[in-house]
Write a protein that holds these residues in place. Structure first.
Motif, mmCIF file in Angstrom:
data_model
loop_
_atom_site.group_PDB
_atom_site.id
_atom_site.type_symbol
_atom_site.label_atom_id
_atom_site.label_comp_id
_atom_site.label_asym_id
_atom_site.label_seq_id
_atom_site.Cartn_x
_atom_site.Cartn_y
_atom_site.Cartn_z
ATOM 1 N N GLY B 186 4.065 1.094 4.341
ATOM 2 C CA GLY B 186 3.738 0.828 2.824
ATOM 3 C C GLY B 186 4.221 -0.589 2.566
ATOM 4 O O GLY B 186 4.294 -1.690 3.520
ATOM 5 N N ASN B 235 -6.558 3.114 4.920
ATOM 6 C CA ASN B 235 -6.615 4.741 4.148
ATOM 7 C C ASN B 235 -5.035 4.912 3.769
ATOM 8 O O ASN B 235 -4.078 4.308 4.126
ATOM 9 C CB ASN B 235 -6.873 5.755 5.500
ATOM 10 C CG ASN B 235 -8.468 5.766 5.515
ATOM 11 O OD1 ASN B 235 -8.940 6.410 4.693
ATOM 12 N ND2 ASN B 235 -9.018 5.049 6.296
ATOM 13 N N ASP B 236 -5.287 5.783 2.898
ATOM 14 C CA ASP B 236 -3.907 6.202 2.380
ATOM 15 C C ASP B 236 -3.316 7.227 3.471
ATOM 16 O O ASP B 236 -4.057 7.656 4.076
ATOM 17 C CB ASP B 236 -4.006 7.271 1.241
ATOM 18 C CG ASP B 236 -4.577 6.512 -0.147
ATOM 19 O OD1 ASP B 236 -4.309 5.243 -0.037
ATOM 20 O OD2 ASP B 236 -5.084 7.034 -1.225
ATOM 21 N N THR B 237 -2.022 7.050 3.598
ATOM 22 C CA THR B 237 -1.359 7.443 4.789
ATOM 23 C C THR B 237 -0.456 8.778 4.359
ATOM 24 O O THR B 237 -0.041 8.872 3.336
ATOM 25 C CB THR B 237 -0.398 6.508 5.337
ATOM 26 O OG1 THR B 237 0.477 5.990 4.376
ATOM 27 C CG2 THR B 237 -1.153 5.535 6.013
ATOM 28 N N THR B 240 4.368 7.833 6.157
ATOM 29 C CA THR B 240 4.401 6.246 5.417
ATOM 30 C C THR B 240 5.809 5.907 5.612
ATOM 31 O O THR B 240 6.873 6.521 5.136
ATOM 32 C CB THR B 240 4.014 6.227 3.992
ATOM 33 O OG1 THR B 240 2.751 7.044 4.067
ATOM 34 C CG2 THR B 240 3.723 4.743 3.613
#
Ligand SMILES: [Zn+2]
Lengths: 240, 440
Positions: B186, B235-237, B240
């Motif tokens: 992040g 992409n959203d992970t 993270t």
């Protein structure tokens, strides 16, 4: 002195930007002002305004993308080469100047048709080798590396003769193309850093074609030593 | 009968090979000659985890194995690092019963990226981790897109992909697909808004070739990218790194799970994150994973501490022909206290011959202009190529010493300075240095 580095950010797979850096240094060490324009896809340039043009190598996909864009220079690059101005295209960039490129799926792309050669790609294996080439205009061989997946047939005025390594196609003893002061070779990476004598030759061409300055070579000691070591290592290796 | 015979031959060859110290790929090679489809007839465990990518796969696999073993799982994995089909065959058959059953909870396979399609022709991984795709050994690999195509041919539709979301090329494996497990980093303090490398492999979208934009970079072209043209984006992970304090040496995963680092490089953080993800997926408790990964020192000798006379040093194995590996090592040295840096390029590879050094031009040596870097010593057969490359960098001329002989370079560094020594070189050359110092 104006140098043009075309497609600098997309045709730069093996550190080829250094070819332009080498010319920039040798010309400015020779007391001339150097200006470099680095432009890419979607930009336009008046090629005749430059004293030298360079393009490096890219992935097969990116070469096709660049070819589409480069087509707009068809007439002006022909005029540039015909007027005997110097240019160097390395890796698969010079393939764009031929008649056709057939990709690994059999799709045919039309080249700029400046030269008559044809290119055929495959996706089964990389064709790579350390190379030692000779050229009639140089008193020492050229060293380097070739990294490609294509064969070229139909070049009638070759740039290099293969001493060690690979040529235009399987079993070919020649490599690359020379026409006036245009140089096209599949040698990848910083060929002008690795071969100070070739750098000097091209810098001299630039100087003769423009303001006739005397090329300075004093700064090339390390480059010369590096060249000698590589030539020694390659000769040793290929003699085995 | 042929199956049992082949397994037996492989086991015997492996045993004999072990006695005489031979490599681990020959038994598998012979087994495949006797019975080419042998892998298809072996009963494999519930979890088959494959790991591939340009960088970090050996370290990632080692950390996964360590975590799972410590958590009481039985793991079969290629710790010798033979990662082509022959080595994997040796691994599987030598851990199989004569009736052809591999008895373990997890089969963990590090796979060479170019040859994965052969290895996974007969084995279908249940989980497949792809760490990254960088410019790596291009004299053999061609370029990252070429390797991408090779890996693509190795993926079975039923396999659960575990992908690095921060790598725009790796992410293409999951483009417009559901059910991907994404991992990534992040927003962390070391991020940059601007690109700071020599070349940018994220300049153009790998899907549609339009220019890509980044809201931030973690390092090189790894970061928060987005293509406005086709929608390809980071992409959203699910897993993270939500915080990373590299100075202190601590990361936090999913806002909760803290791991202390023995190697304070972001590069290493990705390997840890991938290991955490796999261990969590196969059912290890997240707190327990943190315990096993915290302060874990890799046994694969990537990082070696040594003593030279009165001086202390660290050798960071960095892959020749791999600019990102070098960049990470250089950053590690440049961000430490006062130090001398020795860079050796003597043999480009230990496995094959090449004299190609164009990869030096992709490395961001400028980071060594940092004030805490005192001397930069360049050594080995290709020291003149290094010196030429440095002459085009921003590193101060007076710092640079070119000493071809590794022995002379070691003697130069053997002095009373209190500064640490960082040695940056490859597998092919590190022994030539380490045999001249005392390894801690
Ligand atoms: Zn796109």
């Amino acid at each position: 002195m104006k140098l043009l580095h075309l497609y600098h950010d997309i045709m730069n797979l093996y550190g080829e930007y250094a070819n332009v850096s080498a010319l920039e240094r040798i010309i400015s060490n020779s007391g001339e002002n150097v200006e470099i324009d680095r432009i890419s896809l979607g930009d336009t340039a008046d090629l005749q305004a430059y004293d030298f043009i360079y393009i490096g190598s890219g992935t097969e996909d990116n070469q096709k993308l660049v070819l589409e864009d480069f087509a707009k220079y068809k007439d002006s690059i022909a005029e540039y080469i015909n007027s005997n101005k110097p240019a160097l295209f390395t890796g698969n960039s010079f393939e764009m100047l031929g008649k056709t490129i057939i990709d690994c799926n059999g799709k045919e792309y039309e080249g700029l048709g400046i030269f008559d050669f044809k290119v055929v790609e495959q996706n089964k294996r990389r064709v790579t080798a350390d190379i030692v080439y000779t050229a009639d205009f140089l008193n020492k061989p050229v060293v380097g590396f070739v990294n490609k997946c294509s064969e070229i047939n139909g070049i009638d005025s070759h740039l290099f003769q293969v001493k060690y390594g690979i040529g235009d196609s399987k079993d070919s003893t020649n490599e690359g193309i020379r026409s006036n002061s245009f140089f096209g070779t599949h040698v990848t990476g910083p060929i002008l850093i690795k071969n100070p004598h070739l750098l000097l030759y091209i810098a001299q061409l630039i100087s003769n074609n423009t303001r006739d300055f005397a090329v300075s070579t004093e700064h090339l000691q390390r480059e010369n030593s590096a060249y000698e070591v590589t030539l020694r290592e390659l000769n040793k290796r290929y003699a085995q | 009968m042929r199956k049992q015979f082949t397994i037996l031959v492989c086991k015997i060859l492996k045993f004999v090979g072990g006695l005489i110290g031979k490599g681990s790929s020959l038994p598998g090679q012979i087994a495949l000659k006797i019975y080419p489809d042998i892998l298809g007839s072996i009963q494999l465990p519930k979890y088959i985890v494959a790991v591939t990518g340009s960088n970090g796969k050996t370290s990632t696999v080692e950390m996964i194995a360590h975590t799972l073993c410590e958590s009481g799982k039985k793991v079969v994995w290629n710790k010798e690092g033979s990662n082509q089909i022959e080595g994997v065959t040796t691994l599987i058959l030598s851990n199989s019963t004569l009736s052809g059953k591999v008895k373990c909870d997890i089969l963990l396979i590090e796979s060479d990226e170019r040859f994965a399609k052969y290895t996974f022709k007969y084995i279908t991984p249940t989980h497949y981790v792809i760490t990254n795709l960088y410019r790596d050994q291009l004299t053999r690999n061609g370029h990252p897109q070429w390797v991408y195509n090779a890996i693509k041919d190795s993926i079975h539709p039923e396999t659960q992909l575990i992908l690095n979301a921060d790598d725009p090329l790796v992410s293409c494996f999951g483009y417009k697909k559901e059910n991907i497990t994404w991992f990534g980093v992040g927003d962390i303090p070391t991020d940059t808004k601007d690109f700071d490398g020599v070349y940018n492999d994220g300049a153009y979208c790998p899907i549609c070739k339009a220019p890509m934009t980044y809201s931030s970079y973690h390092y090189d072209h790894i970061g928060m990218y987005e293509c406005a043209n086709c929608g390809h984006k980071r992409n959203d992970t699910e897993y993270t790194v939500t915080d990373a304090d590299l100075e202190k040496g601590e990361i936090t995963i999913n806002d909760k799970y803290k791991i202390t680092l023995s190697l304070k490089s972001l590069y290493n953080v990705y390997n840890i994150l991938a290991a955490f993800t796999v261990a969590s997926i196969v059912g290890v408790d997240n707190d327990e994973i943190c315990k096993h990964l915290s302060n874990y020192v890799l046994k694969n000798f990537r990082v070696v501490t040594f003593t030279l006379g009165n001086r202390k040093g660290t050798l960071v194995t960095s892959k020749h022909e791999n600019s990102i590996s070098y960049n990470q090592s250089l950053k590690l040295a440049a961000s430490d206290k006062e130090c001398d840096v020795l860079i050796i390029v003597d043999a480009v590879s230990r496995k094959y011959f090449t004299s190609d050094v164009s990869w030096l031009w992709d490395i961001n040596f400028d980071v060594l202009k940092s004030e805490n870097v005192r001397n930069v010593v360049l050594a080995g057969t290709y020291c003149n190529d290094l010196a030429t490359r440095f002459s085009y960098s921003q590193v101060q001329k007076e710092k640079i010493k070119v000493i071809e002989s590794i022995e002379d370079a070691v003697n130069f560094l053997d002095n009373d300075s209190k500064d640490k020594i960082y040695v940056i070189t490859c597998f092919s050359d590190k022994g030539k240095f380490l045999d001249k110092v005392k390894v801690d």
